[in-house]
Design a protein around this motif. Structure first.
Motif, PDB file in Angstrom:
ATOM      1  N   ALA A 225       0.845  -1.185   0.000  1.00  0.00           N
ATOM      2  CA  ALA A 225       0.000   0.000   0.000  1.00  0.00           C
ATOM      3  C   ALA A 225       0.887   1.244   0.000  1.00  0.00           C
ATOM      4  CB  ALA A 225      -0.917   0.013   1.220  1.00  0.00           C
ATOM      5  N   ARG A 226       0.286   2.371  -0.370  1.00  0.00           N
ATOM      6  CA  ARG A 226       1.023   3.637  -0.397  1.00  0.00           C
ATOM      7  C   ARG A 226       1.197   4.193   0.998  1.00  0.00           C
ATOM      8  NH1 ARG A 226      -2.735   6.574  -4.263  1.00  0.00           N
ATOM      9  NH2 ARG A 226      -2.132   5.636  -6.223  1.00  0.00           N
ATOM     10  N   GLU A 227       2.399   4.544   1.344  1.00  0.00           N
ATOM     11  CA  GLU A 227       2.657   5.101   2.676  1.00  0.00           C
ATOM     12  C   GLU A 227       1.799   6.329   2.957  1.00  0.00           C
ATOM     13  OE1 GLU A 227       6.763   6.001   3.170  1.00  0.00           O
ATOM     14  OE2 GLU A 227       7.201   4.063   4.080  1.00  0.00           O
ATOM     15  N   ALA A 228       1.775   7.264   2.005  1.00  0.00           N
ATOM     16  CA  ALA A 228       1.102   8.553   2.262  1.00  0.00           C
ATOM     17  C   ALA A 228      -0.383   8.360   2.517  1.00  0.00           C
ATOM     18  CB  ALA A 228       1.319   9.499   1.091  1.00  0.00           C
ATOM     19  N   ASN A 229      -1.022   7.486   1.713  1.00  0.00           N
ATOM     20  CA  ASN A 229      -2.461   7.259   1.908  1.00  0.00           C
ATOM     21  C   ASN A 229      -2.726   6.648   3.276  1.00  0.00           C
ATOM     22  OD1 ASN A 229      -2.233   7.603  -1.004  1.00  0.00           O
ATOM     23  ND2 ASN A 229      -4.362   6.940  -1.031  1.00  0.00           N
ATOM     24  N   VAL A 230      -1.914   5.675   3.630  1.00  0.00           N
ATOM     25  CA  VAL A 230      -2.156   4.956   4.868  1.00  0.00           C
ATOM     26  C   VAL A 230      -1.918   5.877   6.068  1.00  0.00           C
ATOM     27  CG1 VAL A 230      -1.454   2.994   6.273  1.00  0.00           C
ATOM     28  CG2 VAL A 230      -1.604   2.747   3.801  1.00  0.00           C
ATOM     29  N   TYR A 231      -0.903   6.717   5.949  1.00  0.00           N
ATOM     30  CA  TYR A 231      -0.649   7.631   7.069  1.00  0.00           C
ATOM     31  C   TYR A 231      -1.827   8.583   7.265  1.00  0.00           C
ATOM     32  CZ  TYR A 231       1.812  10.324  10.527  1.00  0.00           C
ATOM     33  OH  TYR A 231       2.150  10.906  11.710  1.00  0.00           O
ATOM     34  N   ARG A 232      -2.339   9.076   6.146  1.00  0.00           N
ATOM     35  CA  ARG A 232      -3.506   9.966   6.237  1.00  0.00           C
ATOM     36  C   ARG A 232      -4.691   9.238   6.867  1.00  0.00           C
ATOM     37  NH1 ARG A 232      -5.719  12.056   0.627  1.00  0.00           N
ATOM     38  NH2 ARG A 232      -6.139   9.837   0.387  1.00  0.00           N
ATOM     39  N   LEU A 233      -4.858   7.991   6.483  1.00  0.00           N
ATOM     40  CA  LEU A 233      -5.948   7.191   7.055  1.00  0.00           C
ATOM     41  C   LEU A 233      -5.820   7.135   8.577  1.00  0.00           C
ATOM     42  CD1 LEU A 233      -8.309   5.138   6.619  1.00  0.00           C
ATOM     43  CD2 LEU A 233      -6.568   3.363   6.432  1.00  0.00           C
ATOM     44  N   ALA A 234      -4.596   6.876   9.050  1.00  0.00           N
ATOM     45  CA  ALA A 234      -4.384   6.795  10.494  1.00  0.00           C
ATOM     46  C   ALA A 234      -4.632   8.145  11.155  1.00  0.00           C
ATOM     47  CB  ALA A 234      -2.955   6.315  10.771  1.00  0.00           C
ATOM     48  N   GLN A 235      -4.247   9.220  10.435  1.00  0.00           N
ATOM     49  CA  GLN A 235      -4.448  10.567  10.997  1.00  0.00           C
ATOM     50  C   GLN A 235      -5.930  10.889  11.192  1.00  0.00           C
ATOM     51  OE1 GLN A 235      -2.072  12.700   7.992  1.00  0.00           O
ATOM     52  NE2 GLN A 235      -1.342  13.986   9.678  1.00  0.00           N
ATOM     53  N   VAL A 236      -6.728  10.661  10.158  1.00  0.00           N
ATOM     54  CA  VAL A 236      -8.134  11.066  10.269  1.00  0.00           C
ATOM     55  C   VAL A 236      -8.964  10.056  11.064  1.00  0.00           C
ATOM     56  CG1 VAL A 236      -8.036  12.420   8.146  1.00  0.00           C
ATOM     57  CG2 VAL A 236      -8.898  10.076   8.062  1.00  0.00           C
ATOM     58  N   SER A 237      -8.352   8.889  11.380  1.00  0.00           N
ATOM     59  CA  SER A 237      -9.122   7.890  12.128  1.00  0.00           C
ATOM     60  C   SER A 237      -9.683   8.482  13.421  1.00  0.00           C
ATOM     61  CB  SER A 237      -8.253   6.669  12.425  1.00  0.00           C
ATOM     62  OG  SER A 237      -7.232   6.990  13.353  1.00  0.00           O
ATOM     63  N   VAL A 238      -8.921   9.379  14.033  1.00  0.00           N
ATOM     64  CA  VAL A 238      -9.375   9.918  15.321  1.00  0.00           C
ATOM     65  C   VAL A 238     -10.597  10.821  15.146  1.00  0.00           C
ATOM     66  CG1 VAL A 238      -7.092   9.769  16.376  1.00  0.00           C
ATOM     67  CG2 VAL A 238      -7.742  11.852  15.203  1.00  0.00           C
ATOM     68  N   ASN A 239     -10.650  11.526  14.010  1.00  0.00           N
ATOM     69  CA  ASN A 239     -11.796  12.408  13.760  1.00  0.00           C
ATOM     70  C   ASN A 239     -13.083  11.613  13.558  1.00  0.00           C
ATOM     71  OD1 ASN A 239      -9.279  13.744  12.015  1.00  0.00           O
ATOM     72  ND2 ASN A 239     -10.315  15.091  13.461  1.00  0.00           N
ATOM     73  N   ILE A 240     -12.922  10.410  12.984  1.00  0.00           N
ATOM     74  CA  ILE A 240     -14.110   9.599  12.690  1.00  0.00           C
ATOM     75  C   ILE A 240     -14.870   9.300  13.974  1.00  0.00           C
ATOM     76  CG2 ILE A 240     -14.905   7.372  11.845  1.00  0.00           C
ATOM     77  CD1 ILE A 240     -12.441   7.352   9.996  1.00  0.00           C
ATOM     78  N   ILE A 241     -14.120   8.902  15.001  1.00  0.00           N
ATOM     79  CA  ILE A 241     -14.769   8.523  16.257  1.00  0.00           C
ATOM     80  C   ILE A 241     -15.505   9.731  16.842  1.00  0.00           C
ATOM     81  CG2 ILE A 241     -14.405   7.552  18.569  1.00  0.00           C
ATOM     82  CD1 ILE A 241     -13.852   5.637  16.169  1.00  0.00           C
ATOM     83  N   ASP A 242     -14.843  10.883  16.826  1.00  0.00           N
ATOM     84  CA  ASP A 242     -15.489  12.103  17.329  1.00  0.00           C
ATOM     85  C   ASP A 242     -16.789  12.360  16.571  1.00  0.00           C
ATOM     86  OD1 ASP A 242     -13.240  12.344  18.861  1.00  0.00           O
ATOM     87  OD2 ASP A 242     -12.308  13.897  17.617  1.00  0.00           O
ATOM     88  N   GLN A 243     -16.698  12.250  15.247  1.00  0.00           N
ATOM     89  CA  GLN A 243     -17.845  12.541  14.405  1.00  0.00           C
ATOM     90  C   GLN A 243     -19.017  11.603  14.709  1.00  0.00           C
ATOM     91  OE1 GLN A 243     -17.964  15.120  12.361  1.00  0.00           O
ATOM     92  NE2 GLN A 243     -20.100  14.651  11.913  1.00  0.00           N
ATOM     93  N   CYS A 244     -18.691  10.316  14.788  1.00  0.00           N
ATOM     94  CA  CYS A 244     -19.750   9.330  15.000  1.00  0.00           C
ATOM     95  C   CYS A 244     -20.400   9.500  16.368  1.00  0.00           C
ATOM     96  CB  CYS A 244     -19.195   7.927  14.833  1.00  0.00           C
ATOM     97  SG  CYS A 244     -18.662   7.621  13.143  1.00  0.00           S
ATOM     98  N   VAL A 245     -19.586   9.773  17.378  1.00  0.00           N
ATOM     99  CA  VAL A 245     -20.156   9.967  18.716  1.00  0.00           C
ATOM    100  C   VAL A 245     -21.087  11.187  18.703  1.00  0.00           C
ATOM    101  CG1 VAL A 245     -19.586  10.644  21.084  1.00  0.00           C
ATOM    102  CG2 VAL A 245     -18.358   8.771  19.991  1.00  0.00           C
ATOM    103  N   ALA A 246     -20.681  12.233  17.998  1.00  0.00           N
ATOM    104  CA  ALA A 246     -21.519  13.434  17.932  1.00  0.00           C
ATOM    105  C   ALA A 246     -22.853  13.151  17.238  1.00  0.00           C
ATOM    106  CB  ALA A 246     -20.772  14.554  17.203  1.00  0.00           C
ATOM    107  N   GLN A 247     -22.842  12.180  16.330  1.00  0.00           N
ATOM    108  CA  GLN A 247     -24.084  11.819  15.633  1.00  0.00           C
ATOM    109  C   GLN A 247     -25.014  10.969  16.489  1.00  0.00           C
ATOM    110  OE1 GLN A 247     -22.464   9.642  12.387  1.00  0.00           O
ATOM    111  NE2 GLN A 247     -22.297  11.403  11.019  1.00  0.00           N
TER     112      GLN A 247
END
Lengths: 228, 261, 644
Positions: free
Chosen positions: C108-130
């Motif tokens: 896999a591409r390093e840059a894509n995967v790193y971004r995935l790991a970065q935004v993973s934390v926002n997902i949880i915040d978003q879902c909890v807010a929903q």
């Protein structure tokens, strides 16, 4: 329509009306039954006739009578509206349907039928007792020098007839089933449920329904057999 | 070649299936004899077999909704022998297996029946009314981004668990199908009570319940008679208590909201 | 063709932030002038459509199901990873990135995967807010568990229904935009062609699955979020309707298809019970935390089990082979999915499989029940055990479960650059539909993460960069390109309806699935793949000669729907075989028998195959053209995976 009529013409709103009027009518049943218990006093109907006279002529009672009538009317009117809505919500019925297999009690599925039986009973009952008591047509009886309508005699005479007794017993069975579902259901419709209190409401509702209706049903049976 | 029960006896059945060409054509029950059905088949796999046979004969196969076939997507329906999702409790039609039936049984299969769920074809109904009710308020109005950290608001475990229980509704419509009034109260209340319990949902609780109930009524669902059939037939066990919670929410919203329209 | 992944310059950890700053923005007042089509309403599609609507774009969203709430994301059980480090056990964005790259066997591409790991934390915040009801601890904070052999507890979950709860969250956000009129939803509508105008993706042609009406929809960009293609195997854990048609038709219009041979075979599924089997059911991977996998030591005993002569309990402890514990003492039953699956196949191929078909191994809880007690095991796995009992009519508390691997997820998909745009300008692919983040093998609880990352937090930024550069003028659906695409769709439909042969669509689908499973499944070799290629060609020719599709287009016609999908699977299957044949190495879910260590473990060939294989459609009957995107690893060291 403003918010008020909108609220009470929504499905939930109408169920709220059904619940409140239903519980109110339950309270009436208690008063009515307590009054009727005077029939069992072995005084030749004196207490009962005094009681029925009071009920027919007291100002507050007369006012409550209107409220009671409104309660009935709203209860019946909303039942009809809901029933029509409910049947139009399923214009085509199932060819095969087994609702009895999914826990709901028979009464809960047949409140309309039970209600109609009760209404028919009520009309007979009113025609025989309430109308003459209220608008005249009963024999007079004198108690302590005052003349009263002798409703007691009408009661005694009526319950000599076996089929009349049967109508009453059947009417009370219908009422019991109606209440067994209706009493606790009213609390559910009003959102008054709680883990701690709901089981009590359910047990109380069942006991209430059975005891009150039994209390009413015993009267015709008692008179039928005691006067033989 | 049954997997777990090599000696399982194959069954012969008689199906009575509702066939309806489209929304504007009246339908009828049509009888199909079915042979050699393994008790290990799911109900829908049995219908697959019937459909393959119909196709080979050049006849129109029986249309029915289904997708995940693991009981979670809520797409499958079917009123089987007078019961929503068939005779087993807590089971969607796709998870119902033929071992629940006996050799020579007659099985009647009908679509969900409700004015709000018109039949598209055969056993497929239009459940978009459910979507419109959710669109009326089944959400928390937060945009993507700009939300607080997920652990900012602690929620008692008991509340979170209860909200989860309500949130598991799969939107299949069995509650409507089973209800004698074709009422959608259980479906609507599951979302209303889930969001009313959680702090995130409390902000909009009044408008939510008012709008969702209004939409539910517009769609033509019946009222609740508290028979409990909905909860009994719900494949994921949504509790009747949710309806009481919704009633409570509704009364308090109507009494206190500033919405006078 | 030169594949430009458009990965931003700079240190790994700064790429995404820098890129977000550098992308062009669409003026808020202008956003309403742009239309975006989103096909598919699972996690990736619903989250993207909702977010586009919130930003102010006009969105048209499509799904083949009767409601966007039904997409197969709903069936994900285990959970969703996020580098929150709430458990204070050493997790970090870099660790999630590293685990994902390594788990994907460095494809896999390093840059894509790193971004995935970065935004993973926002997902949880978003879902909890929903209002997504994640599992919580008694203190009221979110609970986590370790999943799929991860060394840290970073998986958020909602009992065994995490996918459902996340999807319903995204569905609620989508509903809100539908109510606002920003998203127009088209359920029961299937995309059957992509429309290119002047070299840009400008719309799609769809078929209304109720009326059969073929319609064109024009937009400024098209996002495909149509999931994976596991149903090419006929039997998989995918939903019955999951298909490749939208992605494949885009491929036929020029979009490259990357790494199609990367298929994830999940080790713990309920085995096939007969020829009537229509799909396979996954049992959560968490079962391997307590269950012990075994088969009999000898073929003789296995034979007796298969014929029902003896039961599992009749086999003495000494006659049982706990082969995962024996071969991988360090990880035991918790080896990664591909290793567990391959070993199950190995023992069954030896003839030591159980169940009447011999295609199953035992997953035994007897020791766990003895150790922790029945109630503890029931509390942990009760619902799974019930599901197993419902399907198989066997009681897993008393006799061991029978499990067998099944196709579960496809890592390959449409090739996309860092912006999630395919090589066709204006055509995007998100979620399982693209190839980008999981390399050759996906880690547990990462599919949900990727779908939501793409939809909520990546594409809403990157699509603006594209739209900002194009005029807001709309293309009419009367444009010749739309008419041509509509005619193309009708031509395929009419062809399918006119054949009136003797074999059903399902019959062909099953035959294709068998070829794929036998030769392009858990283990592949050059000879088998070459054979499979010929078989698929033959089957496809026969399909177009002998398939039986009845009825007309202008009605609800399930057979016609399936015929379109299977026609595309028959082409995709061949491409998967081509890709598998080309990749003469073993990596992740792709195991080439020619490339293994002396201990029969997968052997990568980084020298020759550290690239993304992106295939270009060359026309009917033509061999596809391979384009390579070299993978550069600057932040991780490539190592051979070992679970000994």
């Amino acid at each position: 329509m403003n918010w008020f009529t909108k609220t009470f013409s929504s499905t939930i709103g109408r169920k709220i009306v059904m619940s409140i009027t239903g519980l109110f009518l339950c309270s009436f049943l208690v008063v009515h039954l307590l009054g009727n218990l005077t029939l069992f006093r072995n005084d030749g109907g004196e207490a009962f006739n005094l009681y029925s006279h009071f009920m027919a002529h007291n100002g507050i009672i007369r006012t409550m009578e209107i409220v009671l009538l409104l309660g009935f009317l709203f209860h019946i009117y909303d039942a009809i509206v809901l029933n029509r809505r409910n049947s139009s919500a399923r214009p085509i019925n199932y060819a095969e349907n087994h609702p009895e297999q999914n826990t709901g009690t028979w009464a809960s599925r047949n409140m309309g039928l039970l209600g109609t039986v009760i209404l028919v009973f009520l009309i007979i009952h009113l025609w025989n007792f309430f109308v003459p008591a209220r608008f005249g047509g009963l024999d007079p009886v004198v108690i302590e020098d005052v003349e009263y309508e002798n409703l007691y005699v009408r009661v005694v005479q009526s319950f000599q007839v076996w089929w009349y007794v049967l109508i009453y017993v059947l009417g009370m069975i219908a009422l019991a089933y109606h209440l067994i579902h209706g009493f606790q259901s009213a609390f559910q419709s009003l959102g008054l449920t709680h883990k701690k209190y709901t089981p009590f409401i359910q047990i109380f509702g069942f006991a209430f329904s059975v005891l009150v209706c039994l209390g009413f049903a015993i009267i015709p049976i008692y008179f039928f057999f005691s006067q033989q | 070649m049954a997997g777990n029960n090599p000696n399982a006896k194959l069954m012969n059945l008689t199906l009575k299936v509702w066939r309806q060409r489209n929304m504007n054509t009246p339908g009828q029950l049509v009888t199909y004899p079915v042979k050699n059905i393994s008790p290990d088949m799911s109900f829908l796999e049995m219908l697959d077999v019937v459909n393959e046979e119909l196709l080979i004969k050049g006849e129109d196969p029986i249309a029915f909704d289904h997708d995940c076939r693991e009981g979670i997507c809520g797409m499958c329906s079917l009123f089987i022998n007078g019961r929503a999702h068939g005779p087993e409790r807590g089971t969607t039609t796709c998870q119902l297996h033929m071992r629940s039936f006996k050799d020579n049984d007659t099985i009647t299969i009908e679509p969900w029946r409700a004015a709000a769920f018109p039949v598209y074809k055969d056993l497929i109904v239009d459940r978009s009314a459910f979507d419109r009710i959710q669109q009326a308020g089944g959400y928390v109005s937060v945009n993507t981004g700009g939300v607080p950290d997920a652990n900012e608001i602690p929620i008692p475990k008991t509340i979170a668990d209860k909200a989860f229980d309500a949130a598991t509704c799969i939107g299949c419509g069995a509650c409507v199908a089973a209800c004698k009034n074709a009422s959608a109260m259980l479906f609507v209340s599951a979302k209303v009570s889930q969001l009313a319990m959680l702090p995130q949902g409390k902000v909009e609780r009044k408008t939510r319940v008012e709008n969702m109930v209004a939409q539910m009524d517009i769609e033509g669902f019946g009222a609740c008679s508290n028979t409990g059939a909905c909860a009994a037939e719900c494949p994921v066990g949504i509790s009747l208590e949710n309806i009481a919670i919704m009633n409570r929410e509704y009364i308090s919203a109507k009494a206190t909201s500033e919405n006078v329209a | 063709m030169i594949l430009d992944s458009k990965i931003p310059e700079g240190p790994l950890a700064e790429k995404w932030d820098k890129h977000k700053f550098n992308v062009k923005l669409v003026n808020p007042a202008n956003k309403r002038k742009y239309d975006i089509i989103v096909v598919g309403t699972g996690l990736a599609g619903a989250s993207a459509a909702a977010t586009f609507g919130e930003l102010g774009y006009n969105v048209k969203a499509f799904c083949y199901q009767d409601s966007p709430r039904r997409a197969h994301s709903i069936a994900a059980q285990g959970g969703i990873n996020a580098a929150k480090n709430y458990q204070n056990d050493g997790d970090s964005i870099f660790r999630l990135f590293y685990d994902t790259i390594k788990g994907g066997d460095y494809r896999a591409r390093e840059a894509n995967v790193y971004r995935l790991a970065q935004v993973s934390v926002n997902i949880i915040d978003q879902c909890v807010a929903q209002g997504v009801p994640f599992a919580r601890e008694y203190g009221g904070l979110l609970a986590n568990r370790s999943f799929g052999g991860a060394q840290v507890s970073r998986t958020f979950y909602a009992r065994g229904q995490t996918g459902q709860q996340l999807l319903l969250g995204a569905y609620s956000a989508l509903n809100r935009q539908i109510a606002y009129g920003k998203v127009k939803m088209y359920p029961r509508t299937e995309m059957l062609d992509l429309v290119m105008v002047d070299g840009k993706a400008r719309g799609i042609v769809t078929r209304n699955l109720i009326t059969g009406k073929v319609e064109s929809h024009s937009a400024h960009a098209v996002v495909l979020a149509t999931g994976g293609y596991g149903n090419v195997f006929f039997l998989s854990t995918n939903a019955m309707g999951s298909n490749t048609t939208a992605a494949w038709r885009a491929h036929r219009r020029g979009a490259l298809f990357a790494n199609p041979c990367y298929t994830q075979i999940h080790p713990t599924c309920i085995p096939v019970s007969g020829s009537h089997q229509s799909k396979l059911t996954l049992m959560s991977e968490s079962l391997r935390n307590d269950g012990r996998v075994w088969v009999p030591k000898t073929i003789e005993l296995a034979k007796k089990l298969q014929t029902g002569e003896i039961k599992a309990s009749d086999i003495a402890e000494a006659d049982r082979d706990y082969y995962l514990e024996r071969k991988y003492p360090a990880f035991g039953n918790l080896v990664p999915r591909d290793v567990a699956s391959r070993n199950a196949k190995l023992v069954c191929d030896e003839g030591r499989g159980v169940g009447s078909s011999g295609l199953a191994v035992y997953l035994d809880f007897a020791d766990a029940i003895k150790r922790d007690g029945l109630s503890a095991i029931s509390a942990k796995y009760g619902n799974l055990f019930d599901m197993y009992a419902k399907i198989t009519d066997e009681n897993p508390y008393e006799s061991p479960m029978r499990i067998y691997p099944a196709v579960h997820y496809t890592m390959g998909g449409l090739w996309v650059d860092y912006n999630l745009m395919t090589n066709l300008p204006g055509l995007y692919a998100t979620g399982e539909c693209n190839f980008s983040d999981h390399g050759a093998n996906r880690l547990g609880a990462s599919a949900l993460m990727q779908g939501l990352a793409d939809g909520y937090f990546v594409i809403p930024y990157t699509i603006g960069n594209y739209l900002a550069e194009m005029p807001a003028t709309k293309v009419s659906t009367d444009h010749p390109a739309f008419k041509e695409a509509e005619q193309n769709v009708m031509a395929i439909t009419n062809k399918l309806l006119s054949i009136n042969g003797t074999r059903t669509v399902d019959d062909f689908h099953k035959a294709l699935g068998q070829i794929m499973w036998d030769y392009c499944g858990m283990a592949r070799n050059a000879e088998g793949l070459k054979f499979a290629k010929q078989e698929i060609k033959k089957l496809r020719a026969e399909f177009w000669r002998d398939v039986k599709v009845i009825g007309v287009n202008e009605e609800l016609n399930m057979t016609l729907e399936k015929a379109h999908r299977v026609a595309d699977f028959l082409e995709l299957g061949e491409l998967m075989v081509d890709d598998a044949l080309n990749r003469n190495e073993s990596c992740g879910g792709h195991f080439r028998e020619e490339s293994q260590t002396p201990e029969n473990e997968a052997l990568r060939d980084d020298e020759n195959y550290a690239y993304v294989a992106a295939w270009q459609y060359a026309g009917e009957g033509q061999e596809p053209i391979l384009h390579k995107e070299e993978l550069k690893f600057e932040n991780v060291k490539l190592t051979q995976r070992s679970y000994k």
